[in-house]
Design a protein around this motif. Structure first.
Motif, short mmCIF file in Angstrom:
data_model
loop_
_atom_site.label_atom_id
_atom_site.label_comp_id
_atom_site.label_asym_id
_atom_site.label_seq_id
_atom_site.Cartn_x
_atom_site.Cartn_y
_atom_site.Cartn_z
N UNK A 107 -3.07 -4.36 -17.52
CA UNK A 107 -2.05 -3.65 -18.29
C UNK A 107 -0.73 -4.40 -18.38
N UNK A 108 -0.58 -5.46 -17.60
CA UNK A 108 0.67 -6.21 -17.65
C UNK A 108 1.76 -5.51 -16.86
N UNK A 109 2.82 -5.09 -17.54
CA UNK A 109 3.93 -4.47 -16.83
C UNK A 109 4.46 -3.27 -17.62
N UNK A 110 5.17 -2.43 -16.89
CA UNK A 110 5.99 -1.41 -17.54
C UNK A 110 7.24 -1.21 -16.70
N UNK A 111 8.32 -0.84 -17.36
CA UNK A 111 9.60 -0.69 -16.70
C UNK A 111 9.80 0.74 -16.23
N UNK A 112 10.36 0.89 -15.04
CA UNK A 112 10.65 2.18 -14.43
C UNK A 112 12.13 2.22 -14.06
N UNK A 116 10.80 -3.15 -12.69
CA UNK A 116 9.58 -3.47 -13.44
C UNK A 116 8.37 -3.45 -12.52
N UNK A 117 7.30 -2.78 -12.97
CA UNK A 117 6.04 -2.72 -12.23
C UNK A 117 5.01 -3.60 -12.92
N UNK A 118 4.38 -4.48 -12.15
CA UNK A 118 3.31 -5.35 -12.66
C UNK A 118 1.99 -4.89 -12.06
N UNK A 119 0.95 -4.84 -12.88
CA UNK A 119 -0.36 -4.46 -12.38
C UNK A 119 -1.02 -5.65 -11.70
N UNK A 164 2.10 -11.82 -10.79
CA UNK A 164 1.07 -11.44 -9.82
C UNK A 164 -0.22 -12.21 -10.02
N UNK A 165 -0.28 -13.05 -11.02
CA UNK A 165 -1.49 -13.85 -11.19
C UNK A 165 -1.59 -14.87 -10.06
N UNK A 166 -2.74 -14.98 -9.37
CA UNK A 166 -2.85 -15.81 -8.15
C UNK A 166 -3.12 -17.28 -8.44
N UNK A 167 -2.10 -17.99 -8.91
CA UNK A 167 -2.27 -19.41 -9.21
C UNK A 167 -2.68 -20.21 -7.97
N UNK A 168 -2.13 -19.82 -6.81
CA UNK A 168 -2.46 -20.55 -5.58
C UNK A 168 -3.95 -20.44 -5.27
N UNK A 169 -4.57 -19.32 -5.59
CA UNK A 169 -6.00 -19.17 -5.37
C UNK A 169 -6.78 -20.13 -6.25
#
Length: 247
Positions: A107-112, A116-119, A164-169
């Motif tokens: 879902x990406x993000x939404x602002x609260x 900002x909340x990232x899934x 939040x995408x795990x580039x290090x992984x």
């Protein structure tokens, strides 16, 4: 009239002939048209993502589900998908023609009111992605560093796949180059004593592949590129501010 009909018959007869192509020889001077792989999130659930990527002008080669990480092939790799848009990397522009696009259901993000909340990404989804990336890179003989974020190639208008995408992984799986932590710490101490100029940051970002101004001013365009770089390598803070750790 008879001459006209005779000409049409000759034309039709010519069209029905089989074209014979000799494929006995193959040139050694060739490689894949694919230069990069671009990662996205869909900003939608699975059903909506499938609809958007199959029934509109937007498309990608692959879509990976979230709850059940099924890999959907939506466009053949030999064909162009419409996923990159206005884009640039290492001087190449409009990258739809030289990339494979992979969309992740997220879902990406939404602002609260509190920010900002990232899934987050599902672990099984990332495991499926890593398997797919290894397969694509092996078949197209792509070197590490060929996997890009949408935000890398279009930092002025895109932020996916987000912090939040795990580039290090992916780096741990041998897919993405990663900076050495000890070397970063040593350089950070030096840069803390004397921070490089904005023009230095711009030049280094361009060496990485980003399209960035080179005028030495910390304008919004430069901040956006810095934020894209930080989001990838230092997602704890991606404010677009030049600092010692980013340097």
């Amino acid at each position: 009239m008879r001459i006209f009909l005779f000409s049409i018959l000759l034309l039709l007869a010519g069209c029905s002939q089989t074209l014979h192509i000799n494929e006995r020889y193959s040139a050694s001077g060739q490689n894949s048209r694919v230069q990069y792989i671009v990662l996205h999130y869909t900003s939608a659930d699975l059903n909506r993502s499938l609809q958007l990527l199959t029934e509109t002008e937007v498309s990608s080669h692959y879509l990976i589900g979230d709850r059940t990480p099924t890999i959907y092939r939506l466009v053949d790799e030999n064909r162009r998908a419409w996923h990159a848009g206005d884009s640039q990397w290492q001087g190449r522009t409009w990258l739809n023609g030289t990339t494979i696009g992979i969309e992740l259901v997220n879902q990406g993000f939404y602002d609260t009111p509190t920010g900002r909340y990232w899934q987050p990404f599902a672990p099984a989804q990332i495991e499926a992605l890593i398997g797919l990336l290894k397969d694509i890179m092996q078949r197209h003989q792509l070197p590490p560093g060929s996997i890009l974020a949408h935000s890398d190639i279009a930092p002025q208008r895109k932020v996916d796949p987000g912090p939040l995408f795990p580039w290090k992984q992916l780096a741990d799986a041998g897919l993405v180059p990663w900076p050495d932590a000890d070397a970063v710490a040593r350089q950070q101490a030096l840069f803390s004593a004397s921070l490089p100029t904005v023009q230095w940051f711009q030049a280094q970002l361009m060496r990485q592949g980003y399209a960035v101004p080179l005028h030495g001013e910390l304008d919004q365009a430069t901040r956006n590129v810095l934020a894209a770089f930080q989001m990838k390598y230092r997602p704890a803070r991606y404010d677009g501010e030049p600092d010692a750790q980013t340097a």
